[in-house]
Motif scaffolding. Sequence first.
Motif, PDB file in Angstrom:
ATOM      1  N   ARG A 121       0.857  -1.183   0.000  1.00  0.00           N
ATOM      2  CA  ARG A 121       0.000   0.000   0.000  1.00  0.00           C
ATOM      3  C   ARG A 121       0.895   1.234   0.000  1.00  0.00           C
ATOM      4  N   GLU A 178       0.323   5.640   0.350  1.00  0.00           N
ATOM      5  CA  GLU A 178      -0.612   6.743   0.521  1.00  0.00           C
ATOM      6  C   GLU A 178       0.169   8.041   0.646  1.00  0.00           C
ATOM      7  N   THR A 179      -0.372   9.105   0.048  1.00  0.00           N
ATOM      8  CA  THR A 179       0.276  10.411   0.049  1.00  0.00           C
ATOM      9  C   THR A 179      -0.625  11.413   0.759  1.00  0.00           C
TER      10      THR A 179
END
Length: 85
Positions: A34, A36-37
Amino acid sequence: MTVALMWEARAAEGRGEELLAWARAQELPVRPARRETFRASQDRVLVITWWDASPDAELPELPEPDGELVMRAVHRWRFESLGSD
């Protein structure tokens, strides 16, 4: 086991959107479980990647951006997941 790598940078004055675009464009040689930003005040960008790996595994990380794009060196942390509640 799950390991999370955190990468955080603060953009140079007025370059927050450019830093965000730069971080999103960075490809890692191996795909994490995974990714995420996030963005925050003061033009900060945070990228978290999750990996199915041991805590001491060699894992790819985002590089340092060009020195003129950021105000300071990138901060990096490695966390071992203890599960969710």
